[in-house]
Design a protein around this motif. Sequence first.
Motif, PDB file in Angstrom:
ATOM      1  N   LEU A  29       0.838  -1.204   0.000  1.00 33.60           N
ATOM      2  CA  LEU A  29       0.000   0.000   0.000  1.00 33.60           C
ATOM      3  C   LEU A  29       0.873   1.254   0.000  1.00 33.60           C
ATOM      4  O   LEU A  29       0.558   2.239  -0.660  1.00 33.60           O
TER       5      LEU A  29
ATOM      6  N   ALA B 195       0.899   4.037  -2.917  1.00 33.78           N
ATOM      7  CA  ALA B 195       0.612   5.416  -2.522  1.00 33.78           C
ATOM      8  C   ALA B 195       1.735   6.357  -2.958  1.00 33.78           C
ATOM      9  O   ALA B 195       1.482   7.441  -3.488  1.00 33.78           O
TER      10      ALA B 195
ATOM     11  N   THR C 199      -5.075  -7.212  -6.271  1.00 29.82           N
ATOM     12  CA  THR C 199      -6.307  -6.734  -5.625  1.00 29.82           C
ATOM     13  C   THR C 199      -6.076  -5.366  -4.972  1.00 29.82           C
ATOM     14  O   THR C 199      -6.981  -4.543  -4.930  1.00 29.82           O
TER      15      THR C 199
ATOM     16  N   TYR D 184     -17.273  -2.559  -0.263  1.00 27.76           N
ATOM     17  CA  TYR D 184     -17.068  -1.995   1.083  1.00 27.76           C
ATOM     18  C   TYR D 184     -17.550  -0.548   1.123  1.00 27.76           C
ATOM     19  O   TYR D 184     -18.228  -0.138   2.071  1.00 27.76           O
TER      20      TYR D 184
ATOM     21  N   ASN E 285     -20.501  -2.170   3.036  1.00 25.11           N
ATOM     22  CA  ASN E 285     -20.389  -3.623   3.199  1.00 25.11           C
ATOM     23  C   ASN E 285     -21.409  -4.390   2.373  1.00 25.11           C
ATOM     24  O   ASN E 285     -22.132  -5.239   2.889  1.00 25.11           O
TER      25      ASN E 285
ATOM     26  N   LEU F 221      -6.456  -8.983   0.824  1.00 24.21           N
ATOM     27  CA  LEU F 221      -7.697  -8.202   0.711  1.00 24.21           C
ATOM     28  C   LEU F 221      -8.919  -9.131   0.665  1.00 24.21           C
ATOM     29  O   LEU F 221      -9.968  -8.818   1.232  1.00 24.21           O
TER      30      LEU F 221
ATOM     31  N   GLY G  79     -16.442  -4.390  11.704  1.00 20.33           N
ATOM     32  CA  GLY G  79     -16.396  -3.793  10.373  1.00 20.33           C
ATOM     33  C   GLY G  79     -15.074  -3.118  10.087  1.00 20.33           C
ATOM     34  O   GLY G  79     -14.817  -2.680   8.970  1.00 20.33           O
ATOM     35  N   THR G  80     -14.214  -2.986  11.112  1.00 17.96           N
ATOM     36  CA  THR G  80     -12.965  -2.249  10.897  1.00 17.96           C
ATOM     37  C   THR G  80     -11.726  -3.066  11.284  1.00 17.96           C
ATOM     38  O   THR G  80     -11.041  -3.605  10.426  1.00 17.96           O
TER      39      THR G  80
ATOM     40  N   THR H 110      -1.352  -2.162   7.448  1.00 21.06           N
ATOM     41  CA  THR H 110      -1.631  -0.908   6.740  1.00 21.06           C
ATOM     42  C   THR H 110      -2.945  -1.000   5.978  1.00 21.06           C
ATOM     43  O   THR H 110      -3.651  -0.006   5.815  1.00 21.06           O
ATOM     44  N   LEU H 111      -3.275  -2.223   5.501  1.00 23.02           N
ATOM     45  CA  LEU H 111      -4.518  -2.394   4.739  1.00 23.02           C
ATOM     46  C   LEU H 111      -5.745  -2.115   5.593  1.00 23.02           C
ATOM     47  O   LEU H 111      -6.812  -1.787   5.088  1.00 23.02           O
TER      48      LEU H 111
ATOM     49  N   ILE I 299      -7.789   0.985   4.964  1.00 26.78           N
ATOM     50  CA  ILE I 299      -8.774   1.030   3.871  1.00 26.78           C
ATOM     51  C   ILE I 299     -10.167   0.762   4.434  1.00 26.78           C
ATOM     52  O   ILE I 299     -11.156   1.313   3.984  1.00 26.78           O
ATOM     53  N   PHE I 300     -10.216  -0.093   5.460  1.00 27.99           N
ATOM     54  CA  PHE I 300     -11.499  -0.493   6.044  1.00 27.99           C
ATOM     55  C   PHE I 300     -11.780   0.269   7.345  1.00 27.99           C
ATOM     56  O   PHE I 300     -12.362  -0.269   8.275  1.00 27.99           O
ATOM     57  N   GLY I 301     -11.298   1.497   7.401  1.00 25.31           N
ATOM     58  CA  GLY I 301     -11.634   2.345   8.537  1.00 25.31           C
ATOM     59  C   GLY I 301     -10.875   2.066   9.818  1.00 25.31           C
ATOM     60  O   GLY I 301     -11.238   2.598  10.864  1.00 25.31           O
TER      61      GLY I 301
ATOM     62  N   GLY J 280      -1.297   3.156   8.280  1.00 26.28           N
ATOM     63  CA  GLY J 280      -1.958   3.114   6.972  1.00 26.28           C
ATOM     64  C   GLY J 280      -2.934   4.262   6.783  1.00 26.28           C
ATOM     65  O   GLY J 280      -3.227   4.663   5.655  1.00 26.28           O
TER      66      GLY J 280
ATOM     67  N   LEU K 184      -1.639   6.976   4.644  1.00 28.56           N
ATOM     68  CA  LEU K 184      -1.628   6.646   3.211  1.00 28.56           C
ATOM     69  C   LEU K 184      -3.020   6.852   2.625  1.00 28.56           C
ATOM     70  O   LEU K 184      -3.196   7.543   1.616  1.00 28.56           O
ATOM     71  N   VAL K 185      -4.017   6.220   3.273  1.00 31.24           N
ATOM     72  CA  VAL K 185      -5.381   6.258   2.736  1.00 31.24           C
ATOM     73  C   VAL K 185      -5.936   7.694   2.765  1.00 31.24           C
ATOM     74  O   VAL K 185      -6.486   8.180   1.777  1.00 31.24           O
TER      75      VAL K 185
ATOM     76  N   ILE L 294      -4.074   9.976   0.209  1.00 33.88           N
ATOM     77  CA  ILE L 294      -4.520   9.789  -1.176  1.00 33.88           C
ATOM     78  C   ILE L 294      -5.880  10.464  -1.357  1.00 33.88           C
ATOM     79  O   ILE L 294      -6.100  11.205  -2.316  1.00 33.88           O
TER      80      ILE L 294
END
Lengths: 220, 245
Positions: A66, A70, A153, A173, A177, B75, B94-95, B169-170, B173-175, B180, B183-184, B187
């Motif tokens: 990532l 970035a 991905t 997502y 979701n 992912l 969810g996170t 870090t990923l 992306i999911f809050g 990370g 980065l998110v 961007i």
Amino acid sequence: MIDWGWLAGHLDAIAYRTAQHVYLAALGVAIGFAISFVLALVAARHRALYPPISALAGILYTIPSLALFAALISITGFSVVTAEVPLVLYTLVILVRNIVAGLDGVPAEVLEAADGMGHTRRQRLWRVELPLAVPLIVAGLRLATVSTIGLVTITGTISDAFGGLGYFILDGYNRGNFLTEMYAGAFPSILLALGADLLFVRAQRRVTPWANARTVEATS
Amino acid sequence: MNLVTATAAWLTNPAHWAGQFGIPNRLLEHVLIASISLAIALLLALPAGLAIGHTGRGAAVAASVANLGRSLPSLAVIAIAIPITVLIDPVLGGTVLPTLVAMVVLAVPPILVNAYTGIAEVDRDLVEAGRGMGMREREILARIELPVALPVVLGGIRSAAVQIVATATLGAIFGGGGLGRFLVDGIAQNDDGQVFGGVLLVAALAIATEVAVGLLQRLARSPGLRRGGRGPALGIAPPPPVLGM
């Protein structure tokens, strides 16, 4: 739980993203292999260059994907270059090490025999050393391909234009979701990785019919 | 040079070093979630790996499990985990939790494979000598096999730790939190300084993890084996060629 209507309506999109996934992964592995091949041949001939090449590739391999994606967005924008450069870089460490190890694994007697038969250095490399290194090279390609399919991905974070099947995971997502869409990305991408793995297992058996033993080597 | 000045400005802004969304707290979040998942992965994979290495039973199953785990896109694992973790905890599910699941799933294969190959490759004469001295199986594992195999076992833990730091870090992306986030968010906000600052921090943490466990690996080499061959190289040593199976 699964919205079958959505799936039926998006078969075209799923096919398109699958093809994109394969394309992005194949391009990354192909370019990565070309670069690794040259680097490995250089390292095999000039031994002193191998540690720095290997160390540099190792450092790049350590940096999370990532972060690389970035970083490149600021430099190469939302282009396919941004998606491919990290994919290529991550294959280098696997491929260079496997090609070099394959060349190193050729027994000294074999090299002597080749020299005794009057092979030039170049002939010896192409006719003797590389053919004998093929099993380890294929093993490296297998690992590089499977990991690249996983990394494709994450290219979806660059923009919606990339990501292959990962696009559905991120888009689903972002829609709060939306499970059907996320699974439409997740399961096919796993199948793609496992399918590629199986394909290379077959290829490995084909190039090493004598080695039926199941072995896994530890990472150092 | 705009990029360099923007990054330097972002990194040196004192506001980015304080509070809940500051760099120290994000780093702490990152290290915390990485440590938790490494601990879980160790609990799952290490005893199994040691047992398989010692007894030689279940190696084929472990190899298949490890290979499957290695093939899964991170992912995709996160995406599959979400509906399950949401049932456990509607907010964290969810996170943070799905990323945690992915980190554990990806950390198990290297730990498992290195533990069992490390133990299995210990010189059988040593093991027989221990048995001849009247050691019980447990003692043989703890006092002969594990000390000899420790650098290899730690090598697996090193790969796992680096993988975990990357996967953490990923989570952003999911809050989720962690480094990370920079980065998110960078961007999303088109903030080059934040993106590059985040890249440097994430890369530094990953390399520090690799070097730290590498150092541990070097120290773990049994003094009896230290003569002659050199220990694993300090610093960055990428995995050796993989033969596959």
